[in-house]
Enzyme design. Structure first.
Site, short mmCIF file in Angstrom:
data_model
loop_
_atom_site.label_atom_id
_atom_site.label_comp_id
_atom_site.label_asym_id
_atom_site.label_seq_id
_atom_site.Cartn_x
_atom_site.Cartn_y
_atom_site.Cartn_z
N GLY A 39 0.88 -1.18 0.00
CA GLY A 39 0.00 0.00 0.00
C GLY A 39 0.90 1.22 0.00
O GLY A 39 1.82 1.31 0.83
N LYS A 40 0.65 2.15 -0.94
CA LYS A 40 1.56 3.29 -1.06
C LYS A 40 1.63 4.09 0.26
O LYS A 40 2.71 4.52 0.67
CB LYS A 40 1.12 4.19 -2.21
CG LYS A 40 1.24 3.47 -3.56
CD LYS A 40 0.92 4.36 -4.72
CE LYS A 40 0.69 3.55 -5.98
NZ LYS A 40 1.78 2.62 -6.34
N ALA A 42 1.03 3.06 3.44
CA ALA A 42 1.74 2.31 4.49
C ALA A 42 3.24 2.24 4.18
O ALA A 42 4.08 2.39 5.07
CB ALA A 42 1.15 0.91 4.62
N ASP A 253 8.01 4.53 -3.15
CA ASP A 253 7.49 4.88 -1.81
C ASP A 253 8.66 5.09 -0.83
O ASP A 253 8.62 5.98 0.03
CB ASP A 253 6.57 3.78 -1.29
CG ASP A 253 5.38 3.56 -2.21
OD1 ASP A 253 4.91 4.55 -2.80
OD2 ASP A 253 4.91 2.42 -2.34
O1 RIB Z 1 3.85 1.49 -4.69
C1 RIB Z 1 3.81 0.11 -4.47
C2 RIB Z 1 2.51 -0.28 -3.85
O2 RIB Z 1 1.47 -0.02 -4.77
C3 RIB Z 1 2.37 -1.73 -3.50
O3 RIB Z 1 2.83 -2.05 -2.22
C4 RIB Z 1 0.90 -2.01 -3.71
O4 RIB Z 1 0.21 -2.32 -2.55
C5 RIB Z 1 0.34 -0.76 -4.39
O5 RIB Z 1 -0.35 0.03 -3.51
#
Ligand code: RIB
Length: 307
Positions: A39-40, A42, A253
């Site tokens: 998740g971007k 998290a 991220d």
């Molecule tokens: O940026 C990478 C993320 O994009 C991944 O961890 C995936 O969950 C999506 O949200």
């Protein structure tokens, strides 16, 4: 210690490791299947925490074992989960990732509880969190919640950082006006500006268009070619640290979490912060998974000293 609030998504990532991506209509076998936190939102929260910031994360997870898994991951990396809400009757967001032998990926998201994050969540959390130095948001959670978070941040004098991913072409003007720094990759930037990027000249044009849209500071990440910085004081392509990529998931991220954590609020050290962040993401791309690949600040410091 820098105080950062991240508002955004929590996903569990299921990665199918394949030789090549399947063509339309083709059936192929995965050589391996792995599961990791993602998740971007998290990922960026964890990257900022690992780089040494005090991080509060505003997010929603589902009422399921994946939600419990995400909570444990966030806590284990030092992110405050006080404002991560479990949503009754919803599933935790899930990303289905195909990873090929060259370290490239395709990602499809089942957003689950992420799309229920709202302005009330943000206002309630912000009241309790109090003063912050910076707030980071992306586009995997509703825009209205991000606009509320940025409005509150601006009132407090905090810096607002927008990572416009996944890209949308019609970002509301009110959000653009509230954004101090935008951090798209080259594809996302091209979607926003309508100018494709295939050389440094296009990077300059893209940055100029983003300034025209009202954003004073721009960092366009350009994969293995580096990152393009454009502010009122500096405009340059910061070279990358060349490495062989195994898995680029979460590398962007990592860059953003580290950049936000190292950046001074007057942006005077943006080049140094981008160099540090780029070194952090160069470590991340050599490891598998999003969250498991994010390096510690000591690992990044060691690499900075060795070159
Ligand atoms: O940026 C990478 C993320 O994009 C991944 O961890 C995936 O969950 C999506 O949200």
């Amino acid at each position: 210690m820098k105080k950062i609030e991240v508002i955004g998504s929590s996903n569990v990532d299921t990665t199918l490791h394949v030789k090549d991506f399947p063509k339309p209509g083709e059936t192929i076998n995965a050589s391996e299947v792995t599961i990791a936190g993602g998740g971007k939102g998290a990922n960026q929260a964890i990257a900022a925490a690992k780089s040494g910031a005090d991080v509060k994360f505003i997010s929603r997870i589902g009422e399921d074992s994946f939600g419990e898994f995400m909570m444990k991951q966030l806590k284990s990396y030092g992110v405050s989960t006080d404002y991560v809400e479990t949503t009754t009757g919803e599933d935790t967001g899930h990303a289905y990732i195909t990873l090929n032998e060259n370290g490239q990926n395709n990602i499809i998201i089942d957003h689950g509880a992420n799309y229920l994050l709202n302005s009330t969540d943000v206002t309630a959390a912000s009241d309790l969190i109090g003063d912050i130095d910076a707030v980071i948001a992306q586009f995997e959670t509703p825009l209205e919640a991000t606009i509320t978070a940025f409005r509150i941040a601006k009132k407090q004098g905090a810096v607002t950082i927008l990572n416009p991913a996944p890209a949308i072409s019609d970002i509301p003007v009110q959000l653009l006006e509230l954004t101090d720094l935008i951090t798209p990759n080259e594809t996302e930037s091209a979607v926003i500006t309508g100018i494709p990027i295939n050389n440094e000249h296009n990077l300059k044009n893209n940055a100029a268009k983003l300034h025209e849209l009202g954003i004073p500071n721009v960092v366009i990440t350009y994969g293995d070619k580096g990152s393009y910085i454009s502010t009122s004081k500096i405009e340059k392509l910061v070279p990358p640290f060349k490495v062989q990529a195994t898995d680029t998931t979460g590398a962007g991220d990592t860059f953003i979490g580290y950049l936000a954590s190292k950046l001074k609020n007057d942006f005077s050290n943006i080049e140094q912060a981008a160099i540090f962040a780029s070194r952090a993401s160069s470590i991340a791309v050599q490891r598998l998974g999003a969250q498991p690949s994010i390096p510690t600040v000591n690992e990044v410091n060691e690499l900075m000293e060795s070159k």
